[in-house]
Scaffold this motif. Structure first.
Motif: not given
Length: 302
Positions: A1-30
């Motif tokens: 477990m690391n901080i980035h994983q938790l940040e990704y969870v928060l982003a998915v909850d915020q945008f209700k979308s894995f693709s939008k969360a990935a764009d926000y976090c500057h990583v690929t959706q995969a």
């Protein structure tokens, strides 16, 4: 477990979308999807219902989200503390501001602050006072800018500036000034319920239910622009903050009335939640905003 994983969870909850969360976090959706999936496996909990549209948290996921918010906030605070040692202002800062302040304050402070701190990334959100306070407590905002005082024991505030309020409206021909006591008998247009400035004006001016509006009209606005148009149409009055007056054209400037006797002002403050506070940002932003705004207020007073 690391901080980035938790940040990704928060982003998915915020945008209700894995693709939008990935764009926000500057990583690929995969990458983001794999990291969230790995976290779920480590915790042996399904955090998101991926079949829902939009994506939603599961019941267990909601509990995980609360802990994730706290961990990420504390991690960010730790990083902010280390940077403060070197007097650096950088990174992502989420700022909430109420609309009745944003329209006149943002044009004054945004460019100078961004130029002064090129490593700073600002996220600005216009929200109501209640939503701003809620978001601060949940760690969704780092700082807030709002009108004070506020009814809260857990949020802290630091005064930025006192902003005079001015009367805009129409009096008998030849009159360019009004007594505060006269306002209670005028046709006053106010912002709708929920705006703290509305409540402050009603209290300051001892306004009762406005009986001077047309009997077949009930209209309360969310913006100062609409209030101005209503005043011009019905020859009434409203009260406007001094910084907002800078946006008025010359014709409307002529309808700003001088307040005789006791003046009226509102208090604008920076607000933060101590457990999540980025102390160097709070301190420096308070100084910068106060300096920038008071320069304009002094100019307007000349």
């Amino acid at each position: 477990m690391n901080i980035h994983q938790l940040e990704y969870v928060l982003a998915v909850d915020q945008f209700k979308s894995f693709s939008k969360a990935a764009d926000y976090c500057h990583v690929t959706q995969a990458t983001l999807s794999a990291m969230v999936k790995k976290l779920e496996e480590q915790l042996d909990i399904v955090i998101f219902d991926r079949k829902a549209n939009p994506i939603v948290l599961t019941e267990n996921g909601r509990e995980i989200l609360v802990h994730a918010q706290q961990v990420v906030a504390h991690a960010n605070a730790l990083l902010a503390s280390s940077k403060a040692i070197h007097s650096k202002i950088e990174g992502r800062v989420k700022v909430g501001i109420i609309p009745t302040i944003a329209s006149s304050l943002m044009p004054i402070i945004l460019k100078p602050i961004l130029e002064k701190y090129p490593q700073l990334v600002l996220e600005i959100y216009e929200v109501t006072t209640n939503q701003l306070m809620k978001n601060l407590r949940e760690g969704k905002l780092d700082i807030g800018i709002l009108s004070t005082p506020i009814a809260s024991n857990d949020l802290e505030t630091t005064l930025l500036y006192q902003e005079p309020l001015h009367v805009y409206g129409y009096l008998d021909e030849g009159r360019r000034a009004i007594q505060k006591e006269e306002l209670a008998n005028q046709r006053i247009f106010l912002l709708q319920e929920g705006h703290c400035l509305r409540d402050q004006i009603i209290q300051w001016c001892d306004l009762k239910k406005n009986k001077h509006l047309p009997t077949n009209l009930l209209f309360e606005s969310n913006t100062f622009d609409t209030l101005l148009n209503l005043v011009d149409e019905f020859q009434g009055m409203t009260l406007l903050p001094e910084l907002y007056l800078r946006n008025l054209n010359d014709q409307r400037q002529m309808q700003v009335l001088k307040m005789e006797g006791n003046s009226i002002s509102r208090e604008v403050s920076l607000c933060f939640y101590r457990p999540y506070a980025k102390w160097n940002i709070v301190k420096q932003f308070s100084l910068d905003i106060a300096q920038l705004v008071n320069h304009f207020l002094k100019q307007d007073a000349i």
